[in-house]
Write an enzyme that holds these catalytic residues in place. Structure first.
Site, PDB file in Angstrom:
ATOM      1  CD  GLU A 441      80.745 -76.788 -95.477  1.00 20.29           C
ATOM      2  OE1 GLU A 441      81.256 -75.966 -94.681  1.00 20.29           O
ATOM      3  OE2 GLU A 441      80.380 -77.933 -95.135  1.00 20.29           O
ATOM      4  CG  ASP A 514      83.554 -79.556 -94.289  1.00 14.86           C
ATOM      5  OD1 ASP A 514      83.757 -80.380 -95.198  1.00 14.86           O
ATOM      6  OD2 ASP A 514      84.082 -78.426 -94.251  1.00 14.86           O
ATOM      7  CG  ASP A 516      82.339 -78.240 -89.740  1.00 11.25           C
ATOM      8  OD1 ASP A 516      81.256 -78.127 -90.361  1.00 11.25           O
ATOM      9  OD2 ASP A 516      83.410 -77.761 -90.155  1.00 11.25           O
ATOM     10  CG  ASP A 518      80.468 -73.139 -90.072  1.00  9.18           C
ATOM     11  OD1 ASP A 518      79.579 -72.636 -89.357  1.00  9.18           O
ATOM     12  OD2 ASP A 518      81.591 -72.647 -90.215  1.00  9.18           O
TER      13      ASP A 518
END
Length: 655
Positions: A441, A514, A516, A518
């Site tokens: 990412e 990540d 998180d 997203d």
């Protein structure tokens, strides 16, 4: 068939039980959570075989607080008379001899999922104890246990504590009750996953029309009633099709289906088209999923294409001068379930889930053509077939319009020069089985990963934006997305029906995002793409999720990494007083050295291998989570979401 005599002489023995505990992986695949459930499925499959052959109508599975489980059916009951070859009861033979069972001769079981006869004995060998009760006029009981024999200096597995006992207690019941406790010294975990058990039992209830399956979970807090679910589907595959299409928009309200027997093979299918753009075919042989397909799927697809082209011409939609539509046109948006039951099944493929019996193809094709013809002859079904053919015509127009984009996507040199320049950092190794592709990412994390990698075997592909959510998108829209085109080109194995594992450049495809929201969204988007257009990649176990740590706990020269909050406390204790904590918000915050030692180093990293335990349930989950129906997504999350744990059916491996 309900009155068929079943006695001990019908049980054949192929070999003993010695090696099971020594090499359990040979018999159950692994000693992880999948292996744990495997020994339960072996007993369940025996009960299902009784039902599939007309001898049982009800099965109950229980999960107990002490970690044990039981399976009871109302079938004929395991034979209790003396086996002529061994001189002991049929029950004792079944639970102590490997490859012993009544399924090697066709006159006891016409169709069987447990073909190899290892189920009961392997479950016994890998349990602390196992109790069996057989109901045949009176109640018979037998008990087995595993223990370490100090005198012999060896582990004794599944040893009978005496022979089968006729208790003399009269009963009107028939059937078998098996209660066992998995051995914690064998398995990594001995906690059965309720959702996994429930989903498999639900699937079996769909596949066995009218069979009642009850699941009871007694592992609840004191004072609370047990959790109980009951499955019984009088519509069988028809109901299964409706269930799979929840959250989709069917073209016609009711699935259509057919059932026939050809050349000794019982064949049944149900189909329903929706507004989707991808095909969802789920096939089963003797109740066992065959996600890798096989000759039965080939026969079904061929028969479906032939018969629907005939229907299109009969309706006058296809004229004499028009070319036939392709199979992929008729299968756009198709949800289909194919279930066959046959003798002498041969499974092949990477995971032994592909039907290798070539003799199954022609009967299935014939039954499909016959079935579609019979359904089309019903005047009430005319509008259904008109919708199917119109949908196929639309798919054909898009297919023709997308041909140029498809050819561009296949043209390696063209795509490499247009989309991979400055993106993919390829590895130098020439052996795909050793090579890894990290899909990372963002450019920042991608740059760090490029510095951290081993150039010989690790390739890095940074994503500069979120890839397209391919759910609800046509193939031309999918191919128009630059990130998706880049992934297709980097892997080099094609996509959709043209996907070929032999051309795969990287045998480990690792999603690195990540920790998180997203990052999770990107992970879901990529997994949806692989599920829809490169499913074999998942079936073969080639897709992984990289697990970057959430925390760094350190003090002077002592450094520990924690991957979740529970692990954080353990790491704090290791580092001791005076510790400091760094919370990673993203991969880009890590240095190349940190990313290597926590996430990319094969000797130390944690990877999650993505697998599909139940393709039908995966289909429904992808539709609910990634489709455009907000209410369906809310309902799914309310019913299933638990954000505090990783699904226990995902293999966490060091690779």
């Amino acid at each position: 068939m309900a009155g068929k005599e079943y006695s001990a002489e019908d049980i054949r023995i192929l070999e003993g039980l010695d090696a099971v505990r020594l090499r359990p992986g040979m018999y159950i695949g692994s000693t992880g959570v999948k292996g744990l459930h495997h020994i339960l499925w072996e007993i369940v499959d025996n009960a299902i075989d009784e039902a599939a052959n007309g001898y049982a109508t009800r099965i109950e599975v229980k999960l107990y607080k002490d970690g044990s489980a039981s399976v009871e059916d109302n079938g004929r009951g395991i034979p209790t008379d003396i086996h002529p070859q061994t001189g002991v009861s049929g029950v004792e033979v079944v639970f102590t001899q490997l490859h012993a069972g009544g399924k090697f001769d066709e006159h006891n079981y016409s169709f069987s999922g447990g073909l190899h006869g290892v189920g009961a004995s392997v479950t016994n060998a890998l349990s602390e104890w196992l109790k069996v009760e057989v109901y045949r006029g009176t109640v018979y009981k037998m008990f087995f246990r595993s223990y370490f024999d100090e005198a012999a200096d060896k582990m004794m597995s599944g040893v009978p504590e005496g022979h089968l006992v006729d208790t003399g207690v009269k009963t009107d019941k028939t059937g078998t009750f098996v209660h066992f406790k998995p051995d914690a010294s064998v398995f990594d975990t001995v906690v059965f996953n309720f959702e996994a058990v429930s989903k498999r039992l639900k699937e079996l209830a769909f596949l066995n029309k009218g069979l009642e399956i009850n699941l009871v979970d007694e592992r609840v807090e004191e004072g609370r009633p047990p959790v109980s679910v009951n499955y019984k589907f009088d519509g069988g595959l028809h109901d299964f099709c409706i269930y799979l299409n929840e959250g989709k928009a069917p073209l016609y309200p009711d699935p259509i289906g057919y059932r026939a027997e050809k050349d000794g093979i019982l064949i049944e299918f149900a189909i329903q088209h929706t507004g989707e753009f991808t095909e969802s075919l789920f096939s089963f042989v003797n109740n066992i999923p065959t996600p890798e397909g096989g000759f039965h799927e080939t026969g079904f697809r061929t028969g479906l294409t032939k018969s629907l082209n005939d229907v299109a011409r009969s309706l006058g939609i296809l004229k004499e001068k028009d070319a036939n539509l392709l199979g992929e046109d008729f299968r756009e948006g198709l949800t289909a379930i194919l279930s066959i039951k046959m003798k002498n099944v041969q499974f092949e493929g990477q995971t032994k889930t592909k039907l290798g019996n070539a003799e199954a193809r022609q009967p299935v094709e014939t039954a499909t053509v016959e079935g579609i013809g019979a359904l089309f002859s019903d005047p009430k079904k005319k509008s259904v077939f008109e919708e199917i053919v119109k949908k196929a015509q639309g798919a054909a127009r898009v297919r023709i319009a997308a041909r140029q984009a498809k050819e561009v996507a296949r043209a390696k040199n063209s795509i490499d020069s247009l989309t991979l320049v400055g993106k993919l950092s390829a590895c130098t190794g020439k052996k795909p089985e050793l090579n890894e592709l990290f899909i990372v990412e963002g450019d920042s994390a991608g740059g760090t990963a490029k510095q951290a990698r081993v150039r010989q075997t690790q390739a890095i592909l940074p994503l500069r934006g979120k890839p397209l959510n391919v759910e609800k998108k046509r193939i031309d829209q999918v191919l128009a997305n630059e990130e998706i085109r880049t992934i297709i080109s980097a892997l080099g194995a094609g996509y959709g029906s043209d996907f070929d594992m032999d051309d795969l450049k990287y045998h480990k495809v690792i999603i690195l995002s990540d920790a998180d929201q997203d990052g999770m969204h990107i992970r879901c988007i990529l997994l949806t793409f692989f599920f829809r257009y490169m499913r074999e990649l998942i079936n073969n176990g080639n897709v992984y999720i990289g697990m970057p740590p959430l925390y760094k706990v350190y003090k002077k020269d002592v450094v520990e990494y924690a991957y979740d909050d529970a692990e954080l406390q353990k790491k704090i204790e290791i580092v001791g007083k005076g510790y400091q904590i760094q919370r990673y918000k993203g991969l880009g915050e890590m240095s190349a050295e940190q990313l290597w030692e926590t996430t990319m180093d094969p000797a130390r990293r944690n990877l999650i291998r993505v697998n599909i335990e139940d393709a039908a349930e995966a289909e429904q989950m992808v539709t609910a989570l990634m489709g455009d129906r907000v209410e369906a997504r809310k309902e799914f999350l309310a019913r299933n979401a638990n954000f505090n744990k990783v699904d226990t059916f995902i293999d966490r491996v060091n690779l």
